[in-house]
Design a protein around this motif. Structure first.
Motif, mmCIF file in Angstrom:
data_model
loop_
_atom_site.group_PDB
_atom_site.id
_atom_site.type_symbol
_atom_site.label_atom_id
_atom_site.label_comp_id
_atom_site.label_asym_id
_atom_site.label_seq_id
_atom_site.Cartn_x
_atom_site.Cartn_y
_atom_site.Cartn_z
ATOM 1 N N PRO A 180 0.819 -1.222 0.000
ATOM 2 C CA PRO A 180 0.000 0.000 0.000
ATOM 3 C C PRO A 180 0.851 1.270 0.000
ATOM 4 C CG PRO A 180 -0.855 -1.592 1.581
ATOM 5 C CD PRO A 180 0.477 -2.131 1.115
ATOM 6 N N GLY A 181 0.320 2.307 -0.633
ATOM 7 C CA GLY A 181 0.942 3.622 -0.567
ATOM 8 C C GLY A 181 1.708 4.045 -1.789
ATOM 9 N N GLY A 182 1.955 3.135 -2.723
ATOM 10 C CA GLY A 182 2.728 3.465 -3.907
ATOM 11 C C GLY A 182 1.863 3.769 -5.117
ATOM 12 N N GLY A 183 2.526 3.927 -6.267
ATOM 13 C CA GLY A 183 1.832 4.313 -7.483
ATOM 14 C C GLY A 183 0.857 3.275 -7.993
ATOM 15 N N TRP A 184 1.243 1.990 -7.967
ATOM 16 C CA TRP A 184 0.333 0.947 -8.446
ATOM 17 C C TRP A 184 -0.886 0.836 -7.537
ATOM 18 C CZ3 TRP A 184 4.441 -3.399 -9.631
ATOM 19 C CH2 TRP A 184 5.088 -3.088 -10.838
ATOM 20 N N ASP A 185 -0.668 0.964 -6.229
ATOM 21 C CA ASP A 185 -1.766 0.894 -5.276
ATOM 22 C C ASP A 185 -2.743 2.051 -5.511
ATOM 23 O OD1 ASP A 185 -2.916 -0.230 -2.682
ATOM 24 O OD2 ASP A 185 -2.508 1.836 -2.069
ATOM 25 N N THR A 186 -2.192 3.257 -5.642
ATOM 26 C CA THR A 186 -3.025 4.445 -5.877
ATOM 27 C C THR A 186 -3.783 4.335 -7.187
ATOM 28 O OG1 THR A 186 -1.416 5.801 -4.665
ATOM 29 C CG2 THR A 186 -2.992 6.966 -6.063
ATOM 30 N N THR A 187 -3.090 3.890 -8.234
ATOM 31 C CA THR A 187 -3.717 3.741 -9.552
ATOM 32 C C THR A 187 -4.833 2.707 -9.509
ATOM 33 O OG1 THR A 187 -1.638 4.311 -10.663
ATOM 34 C CG2 THR A 187 -3.298 3.190 -11.985
ATOM 35 N N GLY A 188 -4.554 1.553 -8.911
ATOM 36 C CA GLY A 188 -5.542 0.477 -8.867
ATOM 37 C C GLY A 188 -6.798 0.860 -8.107
ATOM 38 N N ARG A 189 -6.625 1.531 -6.982
ATOM 39 C CA ARG A 189 -7.794 1.910 -6.182
ATOM 40 C C ARG A 189 -8.602 3.025 -6.858
ATOM 41 N NH1 ARG A 189 -7.582 -0.739 -1.258
ATOM 42 N NH2 ARG A 189 -5.586 -1.834 -0.985
ATOM 43 N N ALA A 190 -7.895 3.942 -7.533
ATOM 44 C CA ALA A 190 -8.606 4.976 -8.292
ATOM 45 C C ALA A 190 -9.360 4.351 -9.459
ATOM 46 C CB ALA A 190 -7.610 6.023 -8.800
ATOM 47 N N LEU A 191 -8.750 3.373 -10.098
ATOM 48 C CA LEU A 191 -9.401 2.687 -11.215
ATOM 49 C C LEU A 191 -10.611 1.896 -10.729
ATOM 50 C CD1 LEU A 191 -9.455 1.865 -14.198
ATOM 51 C CD2 LEU A 191 -7.919 -0.030 -13.622
ATOM 52 N N GLY A 192 -10.473 1.226 -9.588
ATOM 53 C CA GLY A 192 -11.594 0.475 -9.036
ATOM 54 C C GLY A 192 -12.792 1.368 -8.762
ATOM 55 N N LYS A 193 -12.531 2.528 -8.199
ATOM 56 C CA LYS A 193 -13.614 3.478 -7.914
ATOM 57 C C LYS A 193 -14.252 3.959 -9.215
ATOM 58 C CE LYS A 193 -14.618 7.655 -5.223
ATOM 59 N NZ LYS A 193 -15.463 8.315 -6.234
ATOM 60 N N ALA A 194 -13.404 4.218 -10.225
ATOM 61 C CA ALA A 194 -13.918 4.677 -11.518
ATOM 62 C C ALA A 194 -14.762 3.603 -12.198
ATOM 63 C CB ALA A 194 -12.754 5.089 -12.418
ATOM 64 N N LEU A 195 -14.360 2.342 -12.091
ATOM 65 C CA LEU A 195 -15.140 1.239 -12.668
ATOM 66 C C LEU A 195 -16.521 1.152 -12.025
ATOM 67 C CD1 LEU A 195 -12.322 -1.463 -12.820
ATOM 68 C CD2 LEU A 195 -13.618 -0.646 -14.809
ATOM 69 N N GLN A 196 -16.564 1.360 -10.710
ATOM 70 C CA GLN A 196 -17.850 1.338 -10.015
ATOM 71 C C GLN A 196 -18.693 2.556 -10.372
ATOM 72 O OE1 GLN A 196 -15.898 0.360 -6.024
ATOM 73 N NE2 GLN A 196 -17.835 -0.748 -5.836
ATOM 74 N N ASP A 197 -18.066 3.723 -10.389
ATOM 75 C CA ASP A 197 -18.806 4.946 -10.701
ATOM 76 C C ASP A 197 -19.338 4.922 -12.134
ATOM 77 O OD1 ASP A 197 -18.245 5.754 -8.183
ATOM 78 O OD2 ASP A 197 -16.813 7.325 -8.711
ATOM 79 N N ALA A 198 -18.611 4.228 -13.036
ATOM 80 C CA ALA A 198 -19.048 4.134 -14.426
ATOM 81 C C ALA A 198 -20.130 3.066 -14.616
ATOM 82 C CB ALA A 198 -17.860 3.819 -15.334
ATOM 83 N N GLY A 199 -20.424 2.313 -13.544
ATOM 84 C CA GLY A 199 -21.473 1.313 -13.586
ATOM 85 C C GLY A 199 -21.085 -0.002 -14.228
ATOM 86 N N VAL A 200 -19.783 -0.245 -14.435
ATOM 87 C CA VAL A 200 -19.350 -1.490 -15.069
ATOM 88 C C VAL A 200 -18.785 -2.488 -14.064
ATOM 89 C CG1 VAL A 200 -18.976 -0.511 -17.352
ATOM 90 C CG2 VAL A 200 -17.125 -0.415 -15.676
ATOM 91 N N ALA A 201 -18.665 -2.087 -12.799
ATOM 92 C CA ALA A 201 -18.257 -3.002 -11.734
ATOM 93 C C ALA A 201 -19.227 -2.865 -10.577
ATOM 94 C CB ALA A 201 -16.835 -2.700 -11.269
#
Length: 319
Positions: free
Chosen positions: A37-58
């Protein structure tokens, strides 16, 4: 056809990837984050996960952090444990390619399914606020006197900051094999080491250090871009007479063995996510640059990048 029979048939087609994305229900995504936790991949993945949910595809996103060996440990788990799973994603990037080149792990990135490149950014080198050095010139002067006395801290062996440190040494006439590079399993560990003065110079993506730079806890001394970043006063290495430029990028892979239809459905989901307001907010907050490239074009990019990174690392004495 009875309604329940129709729904069962629809579900079976969706599982097999035979339906277009618009006809499929939102998926329960499993996200592999091959870093602590705390690095670039972690930040990117969690931001992407939120975006997938907000876009209604997850419908939901679960995260699994597996740090170490420049992502090779997480890659191995992903390759071995997600075969044929159309709901599995893994965040990766240039750092993983470097780690594979130096570490030669038993698993190979080619076993997974390339989906899309998402972002790019450049690295910044920083000093802790109480460092006796003030500039990159000070660091280079000491590096020339005693290469081992300068501790470079950053991501795993083969990370872009590791490659950049070796390239800097070579550019100023120091044997890259003599640099003292301290690898950390994740951005959080690297940040703690820099703030604690346990390394001389820290390197990472600008977004990971932004909070500490803005509060004066870290002093930025160089960026690895060809020209200064927009709105930033931090000088480039080239401005300081060090002919080094290297960028970082991050992307997403799918599981091994998924069908082309399943791959295309995942790419369509990602494309919807990166068009969401949530993703735009994350891009702005982290100073990421959009670098969307998907499918076969992304696969070709990774192959070319692998060859280019290997050539750079051989030239810098890292391989």
């Amino acid at each position: 056809m009875r309604r329940d029979t129709f729904l069962h048939s629809l579900a079976a087609l969706a599982v097999g990837g035979a339906l277009p994305l618009s006809a499929q229900a939102a998926q329960a995504i499993k996200m592999m984050l091959p870093a602590n936790p705390g690095g670039g991949w972690d930040t990117t993945g969690r931001a992407l996960g939120k975006a997938l949910q907000d876009a209604g595809v997850a419908s939901s996103v679960t995260y699994d952090n597996k740090g170490g060996a420049a992502g090779a440990i997480g890659l191995a788990q992903f390759v071995n444990g997600s075969k044929g799973d159309p709901n599995a994603l893994m965040v990766m990037g240039a750092v993983m390619l470097g780690g594979i080149i130096t570490g030669k792990p038993p698993v190979n990135l080619s076993q997974a399914t390339p989906l899309a490149r998402l972002t790019s950014e450049y690295n910044v080198f920083v000093l802790p606020a109480n460092s006796p050095y003030k500039t990159m010139a000070d660091v280079i002067a000491q590096l020339k006197k005693d290469p081992g006395s300068i501790k470079w801290g950053g991501g795993s062996r083969g990370s872009t900051e590791h490659i950049a440190a070796a390239m800097i040494a070579r550019a100023v006439g120091v044997d890259p094999a003599k640099i003292n590079y301290v690898a950390f399993r994740g951005g959080g560990e690297a940040i703690s080491a820099i703030l604690g003065g346990n390394v001389t110079v820290g390197g990472s993506g600008f977004s990971e250090f932004a909070e500490y730079i803005n509060t004066g806890k870290m002093k930025p001394i160089a960026v690895t871009s060809g020209q200064r970043l927009a709105g930033s006063s931090v000088p480039t290495l080239k401005e300081q007479g060090i002919d080094v430029e290297i960028g970082n990028w991050r992307g997403v892979y799918g599981a091994p063995g998924i069908s082309r239809a399943q791959r295309d459905a995942l790419i369509a989901s990602l494309e919807k996510a990166v068009k969401s307001a949530s993703w735009a907010e994350a891009m702005k907050k982290n100073d990421w640059t959009s670098a969307w490239l998907a499918g076969d074009a992304f696969a070709s990019f990774v192959d070319n990048e692998f060859a280019s990174l290997r050539a750079t690392m051989v030239k810098s004495g890292m391989v």
